[in-house]
Design a protein around this motif. Structure first.
Motif, PDB file in Angstrom:
ATOM      1  N   MET A   1      79.868  79.776  66.727  1.00 46.00           N
ATOM      2  CA  MET A   1      80.281  80.376  65.749  1.00 46.00           C
ATOM      3  C   MET A   1      79.579  80.959  64.130  1.00 46.00           C
ATOM      4  N   LEU A   2      78.921  81.181  63.618  1.00 43.27           N
ATOM      5  CA  LEU A   2      78.491  82.021  62.509  1.00 43.27           C
ATOM      6  C   LEU A   2      78.008  83.053  62.818  1.00 43.27           C
ATOM      7  N   PRO A   3      77.240  83.404  63.432  1.00 40.95           N
ATOM      8  CA  PRO A   3      76.044  84.845  63.986  1.00 40.95           C
ATOM      9  C   PRO A   3      77.454  85.729  64.362  1.00 40.95           C
ATOM     10  N   PRO A   4      78.682  85.414  65.148  1.00 37.31           N
ATOM     11  CA  PRO A   4      79.273  86.582  65.779  1.00 37.31           C
ATOM     12  C   PRO A   4      79.848  86.876  64.450  1.00 37.31           C
ATOM     13  N   LEU A   5      80.364  85.762  63.315  1.00 35.59           N
ATOM     14  CA  LEU A   5      81.364  85.821  62.377  1.00 35.59           C
ATOM     15  C   LEU A   5      80.145  86.888  61.456  1.00 35.59           C
TER      16      LEU A   5
ATOM     17  N   TRP B   1      92.264  96.494  63.284  1.00 33.27           N
ATOM     18  CA  TRP B   1      91.182  95.490  63.079  1.00 33.27           C
ATOM     19  C   TRP B   1      90.510  93.808  64.209  1.00 33.27           C
ATOM     20  N   ALA B   2      92.261  93.012  63.768  1.00 37.36           N
ATOM     21  CA  ALA B   2      91.521  92.113  64.568  1.00 37.36           C
ATOM     22  C   ALA B   2      92.320  92.085  65.570  1.00 37.36           C
ATOM     23  N   GLU B   3      93.079  92.651  66.390  1.00 38.50           N
ATOM     24  CA  GLU B   3      93.040  92.582  67.608  1.00 38.50           C
ATOM     25  C   GLU B   3      92.444  93.796  68.418  1.00 38.50           C
ATOM     26  N   SER B   4      91.872  94.806  68.256  1.00 41.54           N
ATOM     27  CA  SER B   4      90.892  95.477  68.777  1.00 41.54           C
ATOM     28  C   SER B   4      89.606  95.695  69.275  1.00 41.54           C
ATOM     29  N   HIS B   5      89.429  95.184  67.362  1.00 37.97           N
ATOM     30  CA  HIS B   5      87.727  95.752  67.119  1.00 37.97           C
ATOM     31  C   HIS B   5      86.504  94.909  67.921  1.00 37.97           C
TER      32      HIS B   5
ATOM     33  N   THR C   1      83.690  93.337  66.683  1.00 34.33           N
ATOM     34  CA  THR C   1      83.922  92.924  65.730  1.00 34.33           C
ATOM     35  C   THR C   1      84.101  91.807  65.442  1.00 34.33           C
ATOM     36  N   HIS C   2      85.717  91.323  65.717  1.00 35.00           N
ATOM     37  CA  HIS C   2      86.447  90.556  65.648  1.00 35.00           C
ATOM     38  C   HIS C   2      86.740  89.936  66.682  1.00 35.00           C
ATOM     39  N   LEU C   3      87.150  90.504  67.818  1.00 34.61           N
ATOM     40  CA  LEU C   3      87.201  90.108  69.437  1.00 34.61           C
ATOM     41  C   LEU C   3      86.005  89.016  69.602  1.00 34.61           C
ATOM     42  N   ARG C   4      84.501  89.041  69.194  1.00 32.06           N
ATOM     43  CA  ARG C   4      83.562  87.995  69.457  1.00 32.06           C
ATOM     44  C   ARG C   4      83.995  87.476  68.691  1.00 32.06           C
ATOM     45  N   ILE C   5      84.272  87.109  67.367  1.00 33.49           N
ATOM     46  CA  ILE C   5      84.701  86.044  66.530  1.00 33.49           C
ATOM     47  C   ILE C   5      86.005  85.103  67.440  1.00 33.49           C
TER      48      ILE C   5
ATOM     49  N   PHE D   1      88.596  80.398  69.798  1.00 35.08           N
ATOM     50  CA  PHE D   1      89.187  79.676  71.354  1.00 35.08           C
ATOM     51  C   PHE D   1      87.995  79.293  72.269  1.00 35.08           C
ATOM     52  N   ARG D   2      86.830  79.207  72.221  1.00 36.68           N
ATOM     53  CA  ARG D   2      85.781  78.697  73.249  1.00 36.68           C
ATOM     54  C   ARG D   2      85.702  77.331  72.629  1.00 36.68           C
ATOM     55  N   VAL D   3      85.683  76.824  71.001  1.00 33.42           N
ATOM     56  CA  VAL D   3      85.069  75.701  70.416  1.00 33.42           C
ATOM     57  C   VAL D   3      86.163  74.636  69.839  1.00 33.42           C
ATOM     58  N   ILE D   4      87.852  75.314  69.738  1.00 31.22           N
ATOM     59  CA  ILE D   4      87.943  74.609  69.272  1.00 31.22           C
ATOM     60  C   ILE D   4      88.413  73.586  69.782  1.00 31.22           C
ATOM     61  N   GLY D   5      88.281  72.936  71.126  1.00 31.81           N
ATOM     62  CA  GLY D   5      88.642  71.992  71.313  1.00 31.81           C
ATOM     63  C   GLY D   5      87.875  70.130  70.688  1.00 31.81           C
ATOM     64  N   GLY D   6      86.307  71.484  70.970  1.00 37.15           N
ATOM     65  CA  GLY D   6      84.904  70.473  70.142  1.00 37.15           C
ATOM     66  C   GLY D   6      85.058  69.969  68.926  1.00 37.15           C
ATOM     67  N   LEU D   7      86.164  70.836  68.216  1.00 38.23           N
ATOM     68  CA  LEU D   7      86.154  70.248  66.733  1.00 38.23           C
ATOM     69  C   LEU D   7      86.394  69.243  66.371  1.00 38.23           C
TER      70      LEU D   7
END
Length: 351
Positions: free
Chosen positions: A237-241, A291-295, A297-301, A306-312
């Motif tokens: 999570m932290l690297p793309p963030l 920015w959130a919908e199209s850039h 840098t945010h799409l990676r975040i 969404f990929r990791v939320i189930g493991g938190l």
């Protein structure tokens, strides 16, 4: 399933939501709930800017601000943060939240606060100071939490937590959680304006904001997280963030981002804690959404989340987003470098 908009803030919609009425979110999230008597809150970011050799003096100043929060009419919740900005300056920020603007104004005008801020010594002691304050009405801010206890930020001065809410997990859901979005596009009016001082010359500078300037605080808390979740945060999570936050800090101006700071919480000795959040000021919610919908840098975040939320289970993720009327904003800087906060993008009035 509940609406994120509380019942007492509901009104007939003139603007539609971004999803159909049968939408079901992919995982549970919650929002803060405040009683009807909470009409407006205050969010105050009080900063100390310094070079490394001034760290002891900066810590003393941060501690003074922290102690002032304990005065009568102080904030109902606060935290302390640290970050290094892209000009090489270190910054402590004490962040306070009030659920009653009248109490905030009494605190602001009290002698220990007003006299200290107004003291000429602030101009000559070699530190920079700033106050960035917005006071959104109850219909002008929204929250979102992946947990239900010990809410941070503005959630701590609210009265409770919702059940599972409908409006999340899709583009535009943040807008849909604003009560004001039922009838208002929240478009900005005017520009950031220097109304006294000169950012290029230092000293004291006051900036006037504009209607619907947008503030986002988006946080991660890994205090209680175990080894697996910590590894997930730091490796996935932290690297793309971090990449996204650095992009907004360094290149966000063209996208409508006035200021972006990725901060770590600290104690009174400046030691880093296992809590971090982003502080982003934007020209408008629309600019933030684009920015959130199209850039990339945010799409990676977003896709990583969404990929990791189930493991938190212990890693705590949340955000709060606010807009405010221009008259309910305060931006003041003393001896800060000209790229600090709103100074970078503020227009200087012709003489």
């Amino acid at each position: 399933m509940e609406s994120a908009i509380d019942k007492h803030l509901k009104c007939p919609r003139t603007l539609s939501r971004r999803v159909h009425d049968d939408y079901k979110p992919p995982f549970p999230m919650f929002v803060g709930r405040a009683d009807e008597n909470v009409k407006q809150v205050v969010m105050a970011y009080l900063g100390v800017q310094f070079r490394d050799e001034q760290r002891a003096a900066a810590l003393q100043a941060m501690r003074y601000i922290d102690a002032s929060f304990a005065l009568s009419d102080g904030p109902g919740n606060h935290d302390l943060t640290y970050h290094l900005d892209n000009q090489g300056y270190e910054n402590f920020i004490a962040v306070g939240y009030w659920r009653d603007p009248a109490a905030y104004h009494r605190w602001l005008l009290s002698a220990p606060v007003a006299d200290w801020w107004g003291d000429e010594a602030r101009l000559s002691e070699g530190l920079g100071y700033f106050r960035e304050v917005i006071a959104p009405r109850a219909d002008q801010f929204e929250t979102l939490y992946a947990f239900k206890e010990d809410l941070p930020g503005v959630g701590a001065v609210m009265d409770g937590i919702s059940g599972e809410v409908e409006e999340h997990g899709y583009w535009g859901s943040a807008r849909d959680r604003f009560a004001i979005s039922q009838t208002d596009w929240m478009q900005p009016t005017g520009e950031l304006q220097v109304i006294s001082g000169d950012p290029a010359k230092g000293g004291k500078v006051v900036i006037r904001g504009h209607d619907n300037l947008t503030l986002i605080r988006s946080g991660q808390d890994w205090v209680e997280a175990g080894e697996e979740e910590r590894a997930l945060y730091f490796t996935e999570m932290l690297p793309p963030l971090q990449d996204g936050m650095n992009f907004l800090r360094d290149e966000g101006q063209a996208l409508g981002c006035y200021s972006n700071r990725f901060v770590r919480n600290v104690d009174l000795d400046g030691n880093l804690l296992d809590i971090a959040y982003d502080i982003g000021h934007w020209r408008s919610l629309d600019k933030l959404e684009r920015w959130a919908e199209s850039h990339p840098t945010h799409l990676r975040i977003f896709t990583t989340f969404f990929r990791v939320i189930g493991g938190l289970s212990k890693l705590r993720l949340y955000h709060e987003v606010s807009v405010a009327d221009g008259s309910q904003q305060l931006f003041e800087y003393i001896n800060c470098h000209p790229q600090t906060g709103m100074m970078r993008d503020a227009q200087v009035s012709p003489t």
